[in-house]
Design a protein around this motif. Structure first.
Motif, PDB file in Angstrom:
ATOM      1  N   LYS A  97       0.029  -1.359   6.890  1.00 45.14           N
ATOM      2  CA  LYS A  97      -0.270   0.044   6.563  1.00 45.14           C
ATOM      3  C   LYS A  97       0.454   0.983   7.521  1.00 45.14           C
ATOM      4  N   ALA A 101      -3.683   3.296  11.834  1.00 36.39           N
ATOM      5  CA  ALA A 101      -3.734   2.541  10.582  1.00 36.39           C
ATOM      6  C   ALA A 101      -4.619   1.316  10.754  1.00 36.39           C
ATOM      7  N   ASP A 102      -5.060   0.769   9.613  1.00 36.55           N
ATOM      8  CA  ASP A 102      -5.938  -0.400   9.641  1.00 36.55           C
ATOM      9  C   ASP A 102      -5.213  -1.657  10.115  1.00 36.55           C
ATOM     10  N   ASP A 103      -3.964  -1.829   9.733  1.00 39.93           N
ATOM     11  CA  ASP A 103      -3.186  -2.997  10.152  1.00 39.93           C
ATOM     12  C   ASP A 103      -1.706  -2.622  10.226  1.00 39.93           C
ATOM     13  N   ASP A 120      -3.348   1.970  -2.531  1.00 37.92           N
ATOM     14  CA  ASP A 120      -3.320   0.966  -1.466  1.00 37.92           C
ATOM     15  C   ASP A 120      -3.947   1.452  -0.156  1.00 37.92           C
ATOM     16  N   PHE A 121      -4.227   2.749  -0.041  1.00 33.12           N
ATOM     17  CA  PHE A 121      -4.890   3.280   1.152  1.00 33.12           C
ATOM     18  C   PHE A 121      -6.354   3.619   0.876  1.00 33.12           C
ATOM     19  N   LYS A 122      -6.853   3.273  -0.311  1.00 30.32           N
ATOM     20  CA  LYS A 122      -8.234   3.592  -0.674  1.00 30.32           C
ATOM     21  C   LYS A 122      -9.200   2.842   0.245  1.00 30.32           C
ATOM     22  N   GLY A 123     -10.111   3.560   0.854  1.00 30.58           N
ATOM     23  CA  GLY A 123     -11.109   2.950   1.736  1.00 30.58           C
ATOM     24  C   GLY A 123     -10.601   2.611   3.128  1.00 30.58           C
ATOM     25  N   SER A 124      -9.393   2.999   3.469  1.00 29.32           N
ATOM     26  CA  SER A 124      -8.880   2.693   4.811  1.00 29.32           C
ATOM     27  C   SER A 124      -9.100   3.885   5.743  1.00 29.32           C
ATOM     28  N   ASN A 125      -9.038   3.630   7.024  1.00 28.91           N
ATOM     29  CA  ASN A 125      -9.210   4.685   8.030  1.00 28.91           C
ATOM     30  C   ASN A 125      -7.857   5.094   8.609  1.00 28.91           C
ATOM     31  N   SER A 126      -6.865   5.214   7.758  1.00 27.17           N
ATOM     32  CA  SER A 126      -5.521   5.578   8.204  1.00 27.17           C
ATOM     33  C   SER A 126      -5.411   7.091   8.333  1.00 27.17           C
ATOM     34  N   SER A 135      -7.620  -2.180  13.944  1.00 22.98           N
ATOM     35  CA  SER A 135      -6.690  -1.085  13.675  1.00 22.98           C
ATOM     36  C   SER A 135      -5.569  -1.019  14.715  1.00 22.98           C
TER      37      SER A 135
END
Length: 161
Positions: free
Chosen positions: A55, A50-52, A31-37, A89
């Protein structure tokens, strides 16, 4: 004369280790794949990016779990306000509370004196020094402070006979 100190301390190396575990866990979760967390340790605290908001809440749960495994209790963390960062973010500052503030120290002193235990309590900066004639009185004081249910966790150090 027997004495001990009541303190509230956090081992920052354990915080750093927990943050590294969180970073590792985020990198492998689907669920965190490709996110900038991300989580980073700065100035006696942490910054969570976190992106949102969903997250961010998930990252807080992961962080709480890892910190608890490392012996850092949730009462030692102070969650700041969620702020908007670049784009969609979200950023949040989490500070690690160390030391006993004056109001809590006064509350502890007043409660111990109200319990009529034969000890003296002195506020020394961000810690309390408890002295007494008998070791049993000091141990009773420790049990009483543990049972008080303070929101900020405390530790007992420097027990001298």
């Amino acid at each position: 004369m027997p004495s001990f100190d009541i303190v509230s301390e956090v081992d920052m190396s354990e915080v750093d280790n927990a943050v590294q575990n969180v970073t590792r866990e985020i990198s492998v979760r689907y669920d965190f794949k490709g996110s900038n967390s991300s989580v980073e340790v700065k100035d006696g605290g942490m910054t969570v990016l976190a992106d949102d908001e969903l997250k961010l809440k998930q990252m807080q749960e992961i962080l709480r779990g890892n910190l608890h495994k490392r012996g850092i209790e949730p009462g030692q963390l102070d969650y700041g306000k969620e702020e908007k960062a670049s784009g969609m973010s979200v950023r949040q500052r989490i500070t690690v509370k160390e030391g006993i503030d004056k109001e809590t120290a006064k509350k502890i002193v007043k409660a111990i004196k109200g319990e009529k235990i034969k000890v003296q309590v002195a506020i020394q900066g961000e810690e309390l020094r408890v002295t007494g004639k008998k070791r049993d009185d000091l141990q009773a004081t420790m049990q009483f402070v543990k049972a008080m249910g303070l929101e900020q966790p405390v530790q007992f150090k420097n027990f001298r006979d």
